[in-house]
Design an enzyme around this catalytic site. Sequence first.
Site, PDB file in Angstrom:
ATOM      1  N   CYS A   1      -0.887   3.261 -10.392  1.00 40.17           N
ATOM      2  CA  CYS A   1      -1.802   2.298  -9.753  1.00 40.17           C
ATOM      3  C   CYS A   1      -3.281   2.572 -10.009  1.00 40.17           C
ATOM      4  O   CYS A   1      -3.976   1.713 -10.549  1.00 40.17           O
ATOM      5  CB  CYS A   1      -1.542   2.269  -8.245  1.00 40.17           C
ATOM      6  SG  CYS A   1       0.075   1.607  -7.840  1.00 40.17           S
TER       7      CYS A   1
ATOM      8  N   PHE B   1       0.811  -1.220   0.000  1.00 33.94           N
ATOM      9  CA  PHE B   1       0.000   0.000   0.000  1.00 33.94           C
ATOM     10  C   PHE B   1       0.845   1.270   0.000  1.00 33.94           C
ATOM     11  O   PHE B   1       0.316   2.358   0.198  1.00 33.94           O
ATOM     12  CB  PHE B   1      -0.937   0.007   1.220  1.00 33.94           C
ATOM     13  CG  PHE B   1      -1.910  -1.140   1.228  1.00 33.94           C
ATOM     14  CD1 PHE B   1      -3.091  -1.056   0.503  1.00 33.94           C
ATOM     15  CD2 PHE B   1      -1.637  -2.306   1.923  1.00 33.94           C
ATOM     16  CE1 PHE B   1      -3.986  -2.119   0.491  1.00 33.94           C
ATOM     17  CE2 PHE B   1      -2.524  -3.366   1.919  1.00 33.94           C
ATOM     18  CZ  PHE B   1      -3.708  -3.285   1.205  1.00 33.94           C
TER      19      PHE B   1
END
Length: 460
Positions: free
Chosen positions: A262, A151
């Site tokens: 992303c 993350f």
Amino acid sequence: MRVTMIGAGYVGLVSGACFADFGHHVTCVDKDAGRIAALRRGEIPIFEPGLVDLVATNIQQGRLEFSVEASGIGDADAVFIAVDTPSRRGDGHADLSYIYGAVREIAPLLSPTAIVITKSTVPVGTGDEIERILREERPDAETQVVSNPEFLREGAAIYDFKHPDRIVIGSDDERARAVLAEVYRPLYLNAAPILYVNRRTAEVIKYAANAFLATKITFINEIDDLCECVGPDVQDVARGMGFDNCIGAKFLHAGPGFGGSCLPKDTTALLKTAHDHGAQLRIVETVAAVNEQRKRAMPRKVVAALVGSIRGKTVAVLGLSFKPNTDDMRDSPSIPLITALHDLGATVRGYDPAAMEQAKPYLPDVIYCGYEAAEGADAVVIATEWEQFRALDLDRLRCLMVRPVIVDLRNIYRADEMKRANFRYLTVGRPAAERYAETAMPRRRKTPNAKTIAALAEAL
Ligand SMILES: NC(=O)c1ccc[n+]([C@@H]2O[C@H](COP(=O)([O-])OP(=O)(O)OC[C@H]3O[C@@H](n4cnc5c(N)ncnc54)[C@H](O)[C@@H]3O)[C@@H](O)[C@H]2O)c1
């Protein structure tokens, strides 16, 4: 522990260096021989604050090494896969060829008890297929396959890696969970929450989280559209929302639309997965569509700021990477912006503190400049909110431009200070500052000389 990281890109290199910093012995493997050669020379192939020192320290202390070959992974307890999973050409599915290629390469080399961990972002079910390949290639081994999505955010990657909001470990196997707990032990001791789930859940968590972040950005961008019509400053609205703990202030900044390596590809891949399984993700579908429109709307702001046609005009774009503190150009909003400006007949001069080389293949027609980008420009567009652009010397800047026009797609200035400095200042979701009148400025166009370049260097 002995850790191998397959893929030494933005995620693999940062994760590998951080694991080494935790005290593990880490080998980063990348098939890009140039990248490995550079790393061995102590050169860092990506721009990420703090990474140069982190890598150097851990090489020096003998915990971090680099290799083109995976041949040395036989003694690794944990093998992480952090290769790229871009959008597949033509259909937008995640392209898993790098993942499966890497798995086939490492399969014959793994220790029979190694744990294989997917750190790349992969669609639900990818871990099952990795396991199938490993069982086929290595019937002798007890390899466990774990999903451990990453993350971290580029630009703050080391901090994010070392201070995660949570660590997600997707496996039902006790031995695999124990190995991962050991790998992340320093963070566990720092009380970082570790969430143990099954593998498919971990895979979905990553996509759902990214789709939610994309939704948050898109939501504030639509509120921004409303603010432009009805008057309030979108930043005040976002602040008023963000103080609510149920909402949170992050990812609530109006801008030119989400981009980067992303969110665009992951929202598209999630939608493809949903379609394949007959599920409808209408919110995510809308988010993707609204974001495309948003990116297309940005060049119109430049046209509006220049009051009409921009054919033959020069636009300086400050900031090319998709966000500050990275050189990553993948899906940067500056790409559709500049492409449209070119299509409309403008000349574009571009400057970025870190991403100039990376930008060239994406934007070959830009005139790449140093600090002199604004010289002779009819408008300056702030496309990325690098710190360097937050305190421009406005008086100097105005003198160097043909017209004092700034289009700030990141809202990093206050309208009243721009007005005082006699700029036409257009932002996103805030009223335009309108002091400069088109007739007020003499047209001046000079070729940059050493003196003006130095002045600009100071101004920026
Ligand atoms: N970049 C981010 O901010 C971020 C954040 C979270 C998750 N992710 C995910 O992490 C994954 C990696 O992203 P990235 O940005 O680091 O990609 P990247 O393109 O920067 O790095 C991938 C690296 O893998 C190497 N590689 C590909 N196949 C290989 C093989 N068979 N053997 C050895 N090396 C191989 C490539 O040469 C490249 O250097 C992606 O799935 C991405 O979605 C990225």
